[in-house]
Scaffold this motif. Sequence first.
Motif, PDB file in Angstrom:
ATOM      1  N   LEU A   1       0.762  -1.323  -0.009  1.00 60.35           N
ATOM      2  CA  LEU A   1      -0.084   0.153  -0.173  1.00 60.35           C
ATOM      3  C   LEU A   1       0.971   1.061  -0.044  1.00 60.35           C
ATOM      4  CD1 LEU A   1      -2.748   1.268  -0.065  1.00 60.35           C
ATOM      5  CD2 LEU A   1      -2.926   0.767   2.563  1.00 60.35           C
ATOM      6  N   ALA A   2       1.938   1.140   0.840  1.00 61.20           N
ATOM      7  CA  ALA A   2       2.617   2.282   0.803  1.00 61.20           C
ATOM      8  C   ALA A   2       3.442   2.709  -0.679  1.00 61.20           C
ATOM      9  CB  ALA A   2       4.011   2.113   1.842  1.00 61.20           C
ATOM     10  N   THR A   3       3.572   1.543  -1.294  1.00 60.29           N
ATOM     11  CA  THR A   3       4.288   1.880  -2.802  1.00 60.29           C
ATOM     12  C   THR A   3       3.258   2.253  -3.672  1.00 60.29           C
ATOM     13  OG1 THR A   3       5.848  -0.228  -2.255  1.00 60.29           O
ATOM     14  CG2 THR A   3       5.333   0.552  -4.750  1.00 60.29           C
ATOM     15  N   LEU A   4       1.940   1.723  -3.532  1.00 63.70           N
ATOM     16  CA  LEU A   4       0.896   2.180  -4.429  1.00 63.70           C
ATOM     17  C   LEU A   4       0.663   3.808  -4.112  1.00 63.70           C
ATOM     18  CD1 LEU A   4      -1.544  -0.727  -4.496  1.00 63.70           C
ATOM     19  CD2 LEU A   4      -0.264   0.402  -6.299  1.00 63.70           C
ATOM     20  N   LEU A   5       0.589   4.016  -2.823  1.00 64.39           N
ATOM     21  CA  LEU A   5       0.523   5.435  -2.387  1.00 64.39           C
ATOM     22  C   LEU A   5       1.599   6.409  -3.083  1.00 64.39           C
ATOM     23  CD1 LEU A   5      -0.794   5.256   1.252  1.00 64.39           C
ATOM     24  CD2 LEU A   5      -2.052   5.671  -0.932  1.00 64.39           C
ATOM     25  N   HIS A   6       2.751   5.830  -3.240  1.00 66.08           N
ATOM     26  CA  HIS A   6       3.932   6.619  -3.803  1.00 66.08           C
ATOM     27  C   HIS A   6       3.764   6.731  -5.328  1.00 66.08           C
ATOM     28  CE1 HIS A   6       8.030   6.932  -5.459  1.00 66.08           C
ATOM     29  NE2 HIS A   6       8.248   7.640  -4.351  1.00 66.08           N
ATOM     30  N   GLU A   7       2.829   5.818  -6.095  1.00 69.61           N
ATOM     31  CA  GLU A   7       2.713   5.822  -7.435  1.00 69.61           C
ATOM     32  C   GLU A   7       1.271   6.371  -7.693  1.00 69.61           C
ATOM     33  OE1 GLU A   7       5.098   5.072  -9.754  1.00 69.61           O
ATOM     34  OE2 GLU A   7       6.342   4.768  -8.165  1.00 69.61           O
ATOM     35  N   ASP A   8       0.143   6.304  -6.917  1.00 69.69           N
ATOM     36  CA  ASP A   8      -1.180   6.271  -7.304  1.00 69.69           C
ATOM     37  C   ASP A   8      -1.813   6.489  -6.218  1.00 69.69           C
ATOM     38  OD1 ASP A   8      -3.458   5.893  -9.294  1.00 69.69           O
ATOM     39  OD2 ASP A   8      -3.574   4.089  -7.857  1.00 69.69           O
TER      40      ASP A   8
ATOM     41  N   ALA B   1      -3.419   3.685   9.338  1.00 74.06           N
ATOM     42  CA  ALA B   1      -2.252   4.375   9.545  1.00 74.06           C
ATOM     43  C   ALA B   1      -1.358   4.385   8.273  1.00 74.06           C
ATOM     44  CB  ALA B   1      -1.608   3.419  10.537  1.00 74.06           C
ATOM     45  N   VAL B   2      -1.324   3.318   7.761  1.00 78.76           N
ATOM     46  CA  VAL B   2      -0.485   3.414   6.128  1.00 78.76           C
ATOM     47  C   VAL B   2      -1.047   4.299   5.498  1.00 78.76           C
ATOM     48  CG1 VAL B   2       0.135   2.132   4.170  1.00 78.76           C
ATOM     49  CG2 VAL B   2       0.019   0.842   6.317  1.00 78.76           C
ATOM     50  N   LEU B   3      -2.431   4.614   5.047  1.00 78.15           N
ATOM     51  CA  LEU B   3      -2.867   5.607   4.579  1.00 78.15           C
ATOM     52  C   LEU B   3      -2.607   7.002   4.742  1.00 78.15           C
ATOM     53  CD1 LEU B   3      -6.280   4.118   3.515  1.00 78.15           C
ATOM     54  CD2 LEU B   3      -4.549   4.393   2.020  1.00 78.15           C
ATOM     55  N   ALA B   4      -2.468   7.224   6.135  1.00 78.72           N
ATOM     56  CA  ALA B   4      -2.154   8.475   6.781  1.00 78.72           C
ATOM     57  C   ALA B   4      -0.749   8.613   6.883  1.00 78.72           C
ATOM     58  CB  ALA B   4      -2.716   8.478   8.235  1.00 78.72           C
ATOM     59  N   GLY B   5       0.207   7.815   6.697  1.00 76.97           N
ATOM     60  CA  GLY B   5       1.402   7.982   6.831  1.00 76.97           C
ATOM     61  C   GLY B   5       2.062   8.232   8.218  1.00 76.97           C
ATOM     62  N   LYS B   6       1.327   7.364   9.191  1.00 79.36           N
ATOM     63  CA  LYS B   6       1.572   7.581  10.495  1.00 79.36           C
ATOM     64  C   LYS B   6       2.171   6.096  11.154  1.00 79.36           C
ATOM     65  CE  LYS B   6      -1.600  11.169  11.235  1.00 79.36           C
ATOM     66  NZ  LYS B   6      -2.631  11.788  12.266  1.00 79.36           N
ATOM     67  N   PRO B   7       3.495   5.956  10.888  1.00 77.49           N
ATOM     68  CA  PRO B   7       4.009   4.833  11.273  1.00 77.49           C
ATOM     69  C   PRO B   7       4.072   4.508  12.797  1.00 77.49           C
ATOM     70  CG  PRO B   7       5.627   6.054  10.402  1.00 77.49           C
ATOM     71  CD  PRO B   7       4.570   6.851  10.188  1.00 77.49           C
ATOM     72  N   GLU B   8       3.948   5.531  13.556  1.00 76.54           N
ATOM     73  CA  GLU B   8       3.875   5.289  15.040  1.00 76.54           C
ATOM     74  C   GLU B   8       2.542   4.496  15.387  1.00 76.54           C
ATOM     75  OE1 GLU B   8       2.047   9.450  13.848  1.00 76.54           O
ATOM     76  OE2 GLU B   8       3.721   8.165  13.487  1.00 76.54           O
ATOM     77  N   LEU B   9       1.764   4.408  14.456  1.00 74.85           N
ATOM     78  CA  LEU B   9       0.143   3.985  14.735  1.00 74.85           C
ATOM     79  C   LEU B   9       0.109   2.435  14.263  1.00 74.85           C
ATOM     80  CD1 LEU B   9      -2.251   7.012  14.027  1.00 74.85           C
ATOM     81  CD2 LEU B   9      -1.307   6.187  16.184  1.00 74.85           C
ATOM     82  N   MET B  10       0.946   2.034  13.438  1.00 78.68           N
ATOM     83  CA  MET B  10       1.230   0.857  12.922  1.00 78.68           C
ATOM     84  C   MET B  10       1.571  -0.293  13.978  1.00 78.68           C
ATOM     85  SD  MET B  10       2.808   1.752   9.289  1.00 78.68           S
ATOM     86  CE  MET B  10       2.378   3.174   8.598  1.00 78.68           C
ATOM     87  N   THR B  11       1.455  -1.455  13.913  1.00 75.24           N
ATOM     88  CA  THR B  11       2.015  -2.605  14.581  1.00 75.24           C
ATOM     89  C   THR B  11       3.630  -2.777  14.440  1.00 75.24           C
ATOM     90  OG1 THR B  11       1.757  -4.232  12.645  1.00 75.24           O
ATOM     91  CG2 THR B  11      -0.095  -4.112  14.328  1.00 75.24           C
ATOM     92  N   GLU B  12       4.447  -3.219  14.922  1.00 71.33           N
ATOM     93  CA  GLU B  12       5.842  -3.279  14.850  1.00 71.33           C
ATOM     94  C   GLU B  12       6.132  -3.805  13.421  1.00 71.33           C
ATOM     95  OE1 GLU B  12       9.573  -5.218  16.974  1.00 71.33           O
ATOM     96  OE2 GLU B  12       7.926  -5.278  17.924  1.00 71.33           O
TER      97      GLU B  12
END
Length: 184
Positions: free
Chosen positions: A67-74, A98-109
């Motif tokens: 998803l992070a890659t897709l957000l980088h492209e599209d 959290a990925v969509l928002a770009g907030k790694p602090e809210l993601m699982t480890e």
Amino acid sequence: MNMTELPQREAALAELAQFEQRYGYDAEYVRIMLESDPAAFVLYKHLTDMSGYIVDIPLEARFASGLATLLHEDCGPCAQLCVKMAQEAGVSSETIRAVLAGKPELMTENARLAYRFTQATLAHDPNADDLRQEILERWGMRALLSLCFGMIAARSYPLLRYGMGYGQSCTRVMVDGDVVQPVH
């Protein structure tokens, strides 16, 4: 291309229709590819095989990277498709948001490690070296390959869509019926 590898047109069209219905995704560009050159469609199917290589890695990590890659492209239909596939695979809505928002602090480890590695790799950041080593120590080479193949495929789909004239950017991405504005 070996002619025995070429898909049966009707079966391939039925498979595409089923995919579109399952995910609410417009695969018209793939249909045109199939109609124009079945050999090109076979190559496209190899790309989907690559994106399906998910070995020795937690699904939340693999989908966070994709998803992070897709957000980088599209930020459009491909991102929405990834969200739906991640949900179907059991990735939590909180991790997806959290990925969509770009907030790694809210993601699982696990998701955070894959996300940070992906971001560093896409930016050609030297910090990717340390993150790669952590991935290798935690999950091994097949997990690293899973992330790399996922990034390659995730970049390829939007490029193909845009190149063929089917690109749509900045459409709404939905998670559990809520609109989430992706951060790029």
